[in-house]
Write an enzyme that holds these catalytic residues in place. Structure first.
Site, short mmCIF file in Angstrom:
data_model
loop_
_atom_site.label_atom_id
_atom_site.label_comp_id
_atom_site.label_asym_id
_atom_site.label_seq_id
_atom_site.Cartn_x
_atom_site.Cartn_y
_atom_site.Cartn_z
N TYR A 156 17.93 41.96 26.93
CA TYR A 156 17.41 42.46 28.20
C TYR A 156 16.37 43.57 28.07
CZ TYR A 156 21.07 39.46 29.82
OH TYR A 156 21.84 38.36 30.03
N ASP A 185 20.06 38.45 19.97
CA ASP A 185 20.00 37.36 20.96
C ASP A 185 18.86 36.41 20.61
OD1 ASP A 185 20.04 36.09 23.83
OD2 ASP A 185 21.70 37.53 23.87
N ASP A 186 18.51 35.57 21.54
CA ASP A 186 17.45 34.57 21.41
C ASP A 186 16.18 35.18 20.82
OD1 ASP A 186 15.74 32.47 21.86
OD2 ASP A 186 15.89 32.51 24.05
N LYS A 291 27.80 34.71 20.46
CA LYS A 291 27.52 34.43 21.88
C LYS A 291 26.96 33.02 21.92
CE LYS A 291 24.43 35.94 25.65
NZ LYS A 291 23.43 36.97 26.02
N ASP A 293 25.70 29.85 23.96
CA ASP A 293 25.05 29.80 25.26
C ASP A 293 24.66 28.36 25.63
OD1 ASP A 293 23.93 30.76 27.56
OD2 ASP A 293 22.44 32.03 26.59
N CYS A 335 28.79 31.41 27.28
CA CYS A 335 27.78 31.74 28.30
C CYS A 335 27.18 30.43 28.80
CB CYS A 335 26.72 32.63 27.66
SG CYS A 335 25.57 33.35 28.82
N ARG A 350 30.82 34.87 30.12
CA ARG A 350 29.91 35.35 31.17
C ARG A 350 30.33 34.71 32.47
NH1 ARG A 350 24.84 36.80 30.11
NH2 ARG A 350 24.10 35.91 32.04
N ASP A 354 22.30 36.00 34.82
CA ASP A 354 21.76 37.14 34.07
C ASP A 354 21.40 38.30 34.98
OD1 ASP A 354 21.82 35.26 32.07
OD2 ASP A 354 19.81 35.70 31.34
C1 9PG Z 1 18.48 33.78 26.02
C2 9PG Z 1 19.23 34.08 27.30
C3 9PG Z 1 20.24 35.24 27.14
C4 9PG Z 1 21.05 35.36 28.41
C5 9PG Z 1 21.73 34.04 28.74
C6 9PG Z 1 20.67 32.96 28.85
O1 9PG Z 1 16.60 28.99 33.04
N1 9PG Z 1 17.72 29.46 33.31
O2 9PG Z 1 18.33 29.15 34.28
C7 9PG Z 1 18.28 30.42 32.41
C8 9PG Z 1 19.43 31.07 32.77
C9 9PG Z 1 19.95 32.03 31.92
C10 9PG Z 1 19.33 32.29 30.73
C11 9PG Z 1 18.18 31.63 30.36
C12 9PG Z 1 17.64 30.68 31.22
O3 9PG Z 1 19.83 33.26 29.93
O4 9PG Z 1 22.47 34.12 29.91
O5 9PG Z 1 22.04 36.36 28.26
O6 9PG Z 1 21.09 35.01 26.05
O7 9PG Z 1 19.90 32.87 27.66
O8 9PG Z 1 17.56 32.77 26.20
#
Ligand code: 9PG
Length: 535
Positions: A156, A185-186, A291, A293, A335, A350, A354
């Site tokens: 974030y 993270d990513d 984590k 996702d 997540c 989660r 976000d």
């Molecule tokens: C990394 C992120 C973070 C975050 C996760 C997730 O497009 N979408 O709807 C969308 C929703 C959530 C999102 C990404 C895209 O975030 O919740 O904490 O890890 O991936 O890419």
């Protein structure tokens, strides 16, 4: 099966049925709709249909796509209604692939196939949800919960603009702030699907995990193990590993990172071997907090070729396999995860969309009627409606902010985020140490160190360490667009949001912004590396 409310003596009952209709004495005042996965809207709403969120291309990421277009107020596994006098009627499934909807003065529940158990409960809202979670505990037998760690997460503040160099400088800058986990993270991976370090991590992930562990913290890593983008090596080498529909077309798992997303078919033995080995590999690098996702991809509707498991059962077996691969001793945060099928297999989950440095976007909330998009209000709203899960899993409300950089939240918004983290007993932030003023750093330290006394006072009111926090004004939903002008704008925006070229342009723009951000942070780093404020 048809049941009248008057027959509900005692007020709690378990029944087995494939379909069940509960006849209410009159239409209720409100409907509790429970979203399918972490990011899906969960809230008490008016007992009327709400528009599906837009764009529809995002449906697999935001709602249960099997129920897009469902005309009646609908929820996954559990639903409830409330009458003027506050009486709540809850209908909650104890098994998977089950749904609840409100049809006038009928509350209907059904299983996608076969039959299963339902809890019927009439009474006070929190008593009904407590009863439901107690019954779920028997069905999903969670292991005893270990305490939730305090997490520094890279997402974030830096998003994908992370690098080995930046993360090491942050690790250094955190000094002795009491974080248990430093979570990458990513942004570290070669591609979505190719879970190897990219060029920004020249020493490799094991070396970085070593450095984190040497600082006395647990190393955490983000992965989205069940999806891939078409440009990944995984997808190019194994297109046959991906979930397809009855006509052999790839099933969409949404659109992100400027590309369509596809889902692995978790029932295929080579996919299972690959996933197991992936979990072993990240553990062998030294990451003990994972984590995982975009997990909804494991439960999308499609034809599973390895075994005839239904979609949520395939998900659950897939998660069990990941758990076996990583070992019981790893801390697993799920997540983008369908809620019920994850219970008992993860430590934390989660429970909302976000958080972001904005409160609410008019475009997303009003025009696109999308409450699953990143934003502090969306995250708070859905999390507040899922607190009842806490005996079974640590609810992760997402991060809080102490730094005001790159952030338009007011002091009140920020304080709500702090309070929800205290209520959930899950504390995480992405604040960069070099962005924190001495006062902010001190406040963050106190927040991490304190243990909190929390009492639910009813509705959205909580007593936390002696003060009362009321979230009532947070949870309201905007009216769907109703003027012709707003409807037209919404239709145009919804159409644009479905165009891959538009999304690619937004993505490219975002990447440029992030590149500039990384450069600024690097410059700060060079200036401040000599003297982080040590408090
Ligand atoms: C990394 C992120 C973070 C975050 C996760 C997730 O497009 N979408 O709807 C969308 C929703 C959530 C999102 C990404 C895209 O975030 O919740 O904490 O890890 O991936 O890419």
């Amino acid at each position: 099966m048809n049941i009248s409310l008057l027959d509900l003596h005692p007020t709690t009952r378990i029944v087995s049925a494939s379909r069940l209709t509960l006849n209410l004495p009159r239409p209720p005042q409100a409907f509790y709709r429970h979203g399918w996965q972490s990011w899906s809207l969960t809230a008490w709403t008016a007992p009327v249909p709400l528009p599906d969120p837009r764009p529809t291309l995002f449906h697999p990421m935001h709602i249960d796509p099997a129920y897009a277009g469902e005309p009646l107020p609908h929820g996954s596994w559990v639903g409830a209604v409330r009458f003027e006098d506050g009486t709540t009627v809850l209908l909650g499934a104890l098994g998977l692939e089950s749904h609840v909807r409100l049809n006038g003065d009928h509350l209907e529940g059904w299983y996608e196939s076969g039959e299963g158990e339902w809890l019927l409960c009439v009474g006070e809202e929190s008593a009904c949800f407590q009863e439901y979670v107690r019954r779920l505990e028997t069905s999903f037998s969670p292991p005893g919960l270990r305490p939730a760690p305090r997490v520094w997460c890279s997402w974030y503040s830096l998003y994908t603009a992370i690098s080995e160099r930046l993360l090491l400088s942050i690790l250094n800058g955190l000094g002795d702030l009491p974080f248990d986990v430093f979570q990458i993270d990513d942004g570290w991976q070669a591609s979505i699907g190719d879970w190897e370090a990219n060029r920004k991590f020249p020493s490799g992930m094991a070396a970085l995990a070593d450095r984190i562990r040497a600082s006395g913290r647990t190393a955490g890593l983000w992965l989205a193990p069940w999806i891939a983008v078409p440009s990944s090596r995984l997808f190019r080498e194994h297109p046959d590993w991906f979930l397809r529909d009855e006509r052999g077309r790839l099933v969409s798992a949404g659109f992100n990172w400027g590309e369509p997303l596809y889902a692995l078919d978790l029932t295929l033995p080579p996919v299972q071997d690959w996933l197991f080995a992936l979990m072993r590999r990240v553990r062998s690098w030294g990451f003990d907090y994972l984590k995982l996702d975009f997990l909804y991809a494991g439960a999308l509707p499609g034809i599973r070729r390895g075994s005839p498991l239904s979609r949520e059962m395939a998900y659950r077996e897939g998660l069990r396999l990941l758990r076996q691969g990583m070992g019981e001793d790893a801390f697993l945060l799920t997540c983008g995860a369908p809620i019920l099928p994850s219970l008992g297999l993860c430590d934390a989950m989660r429970v909302g969309p976000d958080v972001a440095g904005i409160w609410e976007s008019d475009r997303d909330a009003v025009l696109l009627y999308n409450h699953a998009m990143p934003g502090a209000r969306n995250a708070l709203r859905t999390t507040l409606h899922r607190l009842w899960l806490s005996p079974l899993v640590h609810p992760d409300p997402d991060v809080v902010y102490f730094s005001r950089r790159e952030n338009t939240l007011t002091a009140e918004h920020i304080s709500w985020l702090h309070e929800i983290a205290r209520i959930c007993r899950f504390k995480a932030t992405s604040d960069l140490p070099q962005w924190l003023s001495p006062d902010e750093r001190q406040a963050l330290r106190a927040f991490l160190e304190e243990t909190n006394q929390v009492r639910h006072l009813g509705n959205y009111r909580f007593q936390i360490d002696g003060r009362v926090t009321d979230f009532s004004s947070v949870v309201a939903l905007p009216d769907p667009p109703h003027t012709w002008k707003a409807r037209l704008q919404a239709a145009v925006l919804g159409w644009l949001g479905n165009q891959p070229w538009v999304l690619r342009r937004f993505y490219a723009q975002d990447q440029r912004r992030l590149q500039a951000l990384a450069e600024r942070v690097e410059a700060d780093r060079d200036r401040e590396d000599q003297g982080f404020s040590k408090i």
